[in-house]
Structures are given as C-alpha cells and as structure tokens.
Design a protein around this motif. Structure first.
Motif, PDB file in Angstrom:
ATOM      1  N   LEU A 181       0.796  -1.211  -0.083  1.00  0.00           N
ATOM      2  CA  LEU A 181      -0.118   0.101   0.168  1.00  0.00           C
ATOM      3  C   LEU A 181       0.988   1.241   0.041  1.00  0.00           C
ATOM      4  O   LEU A 181       0.447   2.391  -0.374  1.00  0.00           O
ATOM      5  CB  LEU A 181      -0.960   0.002   1.238  1.00  0.00           C
ATOM      6  N   ASN A 182       1.913   1.230   0.633  1.00  0.00           N
ATOM      7  CA  ASN A 182       2.959   2.416   0.922  1.00  0.00           C
ATOM      8  C   ASN A 182       3.359   2.633  -0.459  1.00  0.00           C
ATOM      9  O   ASN A 182       3.902   3.669  -1.152  1.00  0.00           O
ATOM     10  CB  ASN A 182       4.070   2.160   1.767  1.00  0.00           C
ATOM     11  N   VAL A 183       3.753   1.563  -1.418  1.00  0.00           N
ATOM     12  CA  VAL A 183       4.361   1.548  -2.690  1.00  0.00           C
ATOM     13  C   VAL A 183       3.301   2.282  -3.567  1.00  0.00           C
ATOM     14  O   VAL A 183       3.795   3.319  -4.349  1.00  0.00           O
ATOM     15  CB  VAL A 183       4.855   0.224  -3.486  1.00  0.00           C
ATOM     16  N   VAL A 184       2.117   2.035  -3.609  1.00  0.00           N
ATOM     17  CA  VAL A 184       0.989   2.805  -4.350  1.00  0.00           C
ATOM     18  C   VAL A 184       1.053   4.084  -4.068  1.00  0.00           C
ATOM     19  O   VAL A 184       0.928   5.174  -4.876  1.00  0.00           O
ATOM     20  CB  VAL A 184      -0.332   2.017  -4.377  1.00  0.00           C
ATOM     21  N   LEU A 197       1.683  -7.026  -4.385  1.00  0.00           N
ATOM     22  CA  LEU A 197       1.119  -6.036  -5.071  1.00  0.00           C
ATOM     23  C   LEU A 197       0.627  -6.277  -6.359  1.00  0.00           C
ATOM     24  O   LEU A 197       1.325  -6.474  -7.214  1.00  0.00           O
ATOM     25  CB  LEU A 197       2.021  -4.747  -4.825  1.00  0.00           C
ATOM     26  N   TYR A 198      -0.510  -6.357  -6.726  1.00  0.00           N
ATOM     27  CA  TYR A 198      -1.304  -6.526  -8.162  1.00  0.00           C
ATOM     28  C   TYR A 198      -1.403  -5.248  -8.488  1.00  0.00           C
ATOM     29  O   TYR A 198      -1.867  -4.352  -7.998  1.00  0.00           O
ATOM     30  CB  TYR A 198      -2.506  -7.330  -8.029  1.00  0.00           C
ATOM     31  N   GLY A 199      -1.013  -4.672  -9.675  1.00  0.00           N
ATOM     32  CA  GLY A 199      -1.399  -3.421 -10.307  1.00  0.00           C
ATOM     33  C   GLY A 199      -1.522  -3.623 -11.795  1.00  0.00           C
ATOM     34  O   GLY A 199      -1.167  -4.585 -12.344  1.00  0.00           O
ATOM     35  N   ARG A 200      -2.572  -2.915 -12.052  1.00  0.00           N
ATOM     36  CA  ARG A 200      -3.024  -3.008 -13.768  1.00  0.00           C
ATOM     37  C   ARG A 200      -1.769  -2.427 -14.600  1.00  0.00           C
ATOM     38  O   ARG A 200      -0.955  -1.330 -14.147  1.00  0.00           O
ATOM     39  CB  ARG A 200      -3.981  -1.898 -13.848  1.00  0.00           C
ATOM     40  N   ARG A 201      -1.429  -3.058 -15.700  1.00  0.00           N
ATOM     41  CA  ARG A 201      -0.087  -2.973 -16.074  1.00  0.00           C
ATOM     42  C   ARG A 201       0.144  -1.391 -16.587  1.00  0.00           C
ATOM     43  O   ARG A 201       0.986  -1.099 -16.731  1.00  0.00           O
ATOM     44  CB  ARG A 201      -0.136  -3.969 -17.485  1.00  0.00           C
ATOM     45  N   GLU A 202      -1.226  -0.776 -17.020  1.00  0.00           N
ATOM     46  CA  GLU A 202      -0.658   0.438 -17.758  1.00  0.00           C
ATOM     47  C   GLU A 202      -0.292   1.513 -16.677  1.00  0.00           C
ATOM     48  O   GLU A 202       0.409   2.375 -16.873  1.00  0.00           O
ATOM     49  CB  GLU A 202      -1.921   1.037 -18.383  1.00  0.00           C
ATOM     50  N   PHE A 203      -0.905   1.376 -15.640  1.00  0.00           N
ATOM     51  CA  PHE A 203      -0.684   1.961 -14.094  1.00  0.00           C
ATOM     52  C   PHE A 203       0.990   1.860 -13.871  1.00  0.00           C
ATOM     53  O   PHE A 203       1.802   2.705 -13.757  1.00  0.00           O
ATOM     54  CB  PHE A 203      -1.264   1.848 -12.927  1.00  0.00           C
ATOM     55  N   PRO A 206       6.723   5.822 -11.505  1.00  0.00           N
ATOM     56  CA  PRO A 206       8.145   5.612 -11.288  1.00  0.00           C
ATOM     57  C   PRO A 206       8.337   4.474  -9.948  1.00  0.00           C
ATOM     58  O   PRO A 206       7.524   4.289  -9.427  1.00  0.00           O
ATOM     59  CB  PRO A 206       8.483   7.026 -10.666  1.00  0.00           C
ATOM     60  N   PRO A 207       9.767   4.043 -10.034  1.00  0.00           N
ATOM     61  CA  PRO A 207      10.066   2.957  -9.091  1.00  0.00           C
ATOM     62  C   PRO A 207       9.889   3.759  -7.706  1.00  0.00           C
ATOM     63  O   PRO A 207      10.080   4.948  -7.636  1.00  0.00           O
ATOM     64  CB  PRO A 207      11.324   2.596  -9.219  1.00  0.00           C
TER      65      PRO A 207
END
Ligand code: PLP
Length: 417
Positions: free
Chosen positions: A106-109, A244-250, A255-256
């Motif tokens: 969550l912190n990464v997002v 962490l799952y994230g939609r590819r386009e996001f 940025p890292p």
C-alpha cells in the motif's frame, strides 16, 4: 457470505493433521485453540517443507548470474509469480509484484502512483473500517501534497452505506482505498460496485485484500480493480512476503518507489533507466524462500478449494454467532453472518478486553484484543478495545465451544453477575 454451490465438506481431521503447531500441547499443557488467524495464520507442513526444501536443496540468490542453483531458484521464484497471477486471475505475471506484505504494498502505491498523480485539492476516499495500513499511507500522501481524506458513510451495523456513496465519491476523487473484508467487523465490501463508482468519476481503486485473500476467491479482472494487495502470512504462507497487483498500464507509467539492485536496466553517474516490469518495483534481494512458501500455500488452499474453505468458515461463523449471543453482556460488532467473513469482534459488559484476553490465553485460547489497528473504527464503535476471534481452515465447532466455555470461566473469575 454466500457459500455458493454445494461442495463436499472438507476433511477437517486431515486438515488439522497438516498443521504441526495444532497437534502439540502449549507449554502449560493446554490444547491450542487458535482463533487468531486474522492476525496471522498457522503454517501447514506443506509450506514448512517447501521453505526448508528451498534452503536445503537449491537456495541461492535470484536473478544474479547463471549458476545451477541461481537458475533453479530464479525459475522457482518466477513460477510462484505465475501461480499468484493465476490465483488472482491477473492478465500478466508482470502485474504481480513481490513485497514484504500488504503494508509495504500500500505504501508503494502511495509513494509511487500517489505522488505522481494526486494533486493539491484532490480527494482520497477511504472507509471508516480501514486498517491503519490502508489509511496512514494516504494521510501521509495527503499531507505532503495538500490533498484531502474523505470517508464513505457506514451503516450502524458496520456496512458501507452505498445509498450515500456519491456523497463521498465525486469528481474531486482521485483514489478510492477500501478493504475487501474488514479485519474487525468481518464485513465483506462490494468491491465491484465501488470500482465502478470510482471509475465513473475517473478515480482509481486500491483494494486491501489482506483479510479476504484466505477466504474469498479473488478475480482482479472480474472485480475490475486497479491495485490489490495481500500478505502471505495470513494465507498460511511465511511472513515477509506479500503481493502488490497493479494494472499494467499504471505500473508502466509509475516511477519506481525504491532504488537499488534488480530494479535497474542501466545506471550512470547521475541517472538510471529502470528495469521492465516486474523488476522495476522489486529493489534488492526479495524474500526468496518466503516466496517459495507462498507458492506452496497457494497450492495448499487451491487443493482444498477456496469455496470449500469459505463454506466451512461460514458455518463456523454462524455457529459462533449463535453460541456467543447467548452469553450475558456480550455485544458483537458488525453485520450478521450472512454479510461477513469469519471474524467476530465483541465486548463483554463489565470486563476489560485485556483481562478477558489474559484469562482466555491461560486456557489455551488464542484470540486478539485491542483496537486491531483500526482506531477510527473503534472510536465510531464507542469502545477502546474489542476481543476478536478469527477463523482459519483448521478451526472446528469444538474451538468455538472452547471459546464460549473460556468466556464463561472468565466471567466467573471476574465475578460478573
Ligand atoms: N490490512 C488489513 C485489513 C489487515 O488486517 C492487516 C493486518 O492485520 C493489514 C492490512 C496489514 O498487513 P501486514 O501487517 O501483513 O502488512
């Protein structure tokens, strides 16, 4: 929750035999009655063997060079990524990032997507039942950027009030952050409806699946979510590994969040180019054996069947509600069993949660007491602390009976009339 199609019940004796810790007495000689899986689940032999097997037979660092062990362990790690992809029905394993757990994910997002996309005056919508892990990162971001936190309204019985959803989710909303299953109330939230509402105003949705992942089949495409996080340790896997799952386009555009080894393609004196997904978000040595354990845990629950696990836990939740409600002065918080997962938080009039916890623990009954990292929720409930019993695949009616007997004994000890 709905138990879905009728399935053969699970073989509880066989399940319990898989968990070594359940089959040995506690230091005081009592049988362990483990009702704290919401905090962390116990580990089956299959997961322990997979972790030990990694260390004993093919452990090495990953993604570094082409040694026999290095190749084998890297392949094994990537196989787990693919297993997680299938478990969540993500469209690509590039959308699956390993983290240390839900909190870091969550912190990464917040650090990456949030800093790049949330602007002063924007609103971040959360719910009153969020774990601090899905609240404080947004508060940090909001403070840094000058954004605002809004709360979705909640009904008195602890459900989100969807009839008032558009009071909170508006054209100013940039992000909706919501738990799929409350770690205190047990409430199962309607993620697809919330995703639709978020998308209708151009916002993204982040789902905290820390509590739901061991209990509900999760399909990120069907739910249409943009980000989803979970922790391995609540899914019978080791600590230190999460997703962490994230939609590819996001993920492509973000940025890292962290810099270091593995997340770069090239580094120059004063700049770098990031590695492609998923490495871009995985700086440093990952939790390797822990990830192998996560793969074994996914196999374990998949072999039993999440539908069967959910049906078993639902039956226990119904039974526990019936039994607990008959105890004098006991108040259960949250919706009826039909609308919740296997979590029951309660208070007993005249008894401090801490004292009850202590007395239950002496009888081998492991529950949790406190605010469960949900201080704003406990403020709304009007109590400083609750006792929480939470179920896993290995729990039985006998465990519920032990809890009820333990509470009766505690009442006597505390001289409650
Ligand atoms: N979200 C919820 C709903 C939780 O229950 C928890 C842990 O209890 C977390 C997030 C944080 O998980 P972790 O401590 O594994 O990062």
């Amino acid at each position: 929750m709905e138990s879905g199609a009728i399935q053969p019940t699970l073989d509880i004796d066989a399940v319990r035999a898989d968990f070594p810790i359940l089959n040995r007495p506690l230091p005081n000689g009592k049988r362990l009655v483990y009702l704290d899986s919401g905090a962390s689940a116990q580990k089956p032999r299959q997961v322990l063997d997979a972790v030990l097997g990694c260390y004993e037979t093919y452990y090495s660092n990953v993604h570094r060079g082409k040694s026999t062990l290095g190749l084998k362990v890297s392949e094994s790690l990537e196989a787990v990524r693919e297993k997680v992809r299938a478990f969540l029905n993500a469209s690509s394993s590039d959308e699956i990032l390993f983290t240390s757990g839900s909190t870091l994910a969550l912190n990464v997002v917040a650090l990456s997507w949030g800093r790049a996309n949330v602007k002063a005056g924007d609103e971040i919508v959360v719910t009153p039942m969020e774990h601090h892990a899905n609240l404080v990162p947004w508060q940090l971001l909001a403070k840094e950027i000058g954004a605002r936190i809004r709360m979705l309204p909640m009904t008195d019985d602890g459900r989100l009030d969807l009839s008032r959803m558009d009071e909170a989710i508006t054209s100013r909303t940039k992000l909706v952050a919501v738990t799929q299953l409350s770690n205190v109330l047990g409430t199962i939230n309607p993620i697809k409806e919330l995703a639709d509402a978020a998308h209708a105003v151009g916002a993204v949705i982040v789902v905290d699946a820390a509590q739901s992942i061991p209990h509900l089949p999760t399909d990120v495409q069907e739910l249409d979510v943009d980000f989803l996080v979970f922790s391995g340790h609540k899914l019978y896997a080791p600590t230190g590994i999460g997703v962490l799952y994230g939609r590819r386009e996001f993920l492509e555009a973000m940025p890292p969040a962290f810099g270091g080894g593995n997340m770069i393609e090239r580094v120059h004196d004063d700049h770098f180019t990031p590695a492609p997904l998923p490495a871009k978000f995985e700086a440093g040595t990952p939790p390797i054996a822990e990830a192998i354990g996560l793969g074994a845990a996914i196999d374990y629950v998949a072999d039993i069947g999440l539908g069967r696990i959910a049906a078993h836990e639902h039956a226990l939740t119904v039974y526990a509600h019936e039994q607990l409600k008959s105890l004098p002065g006991l108040v259960i918080y949250g919706p009826s069993p039909a609308r919740k997962g296997g979590i029951i938080s309660f208070t007993v009039q005249g008894a401090a949660a801490e004292d009850l916890n202590f007395l239950l623990d002496r009888n081998g009954i492991a529950v949790r007491h406190g605010h469960h990292c949900t201080m704003p929720l406990h403020e709304r409930l009007g109590v400083p602390a609750t006792i929480r019993a939470s179920f896993g695949v290995y729990n039985t009616k006998a465990d519920v009976d032990a809890l009820v007997e333990g509470l009766l004994a505690a009442r006597k000890r505390l001289r409650l009339t």
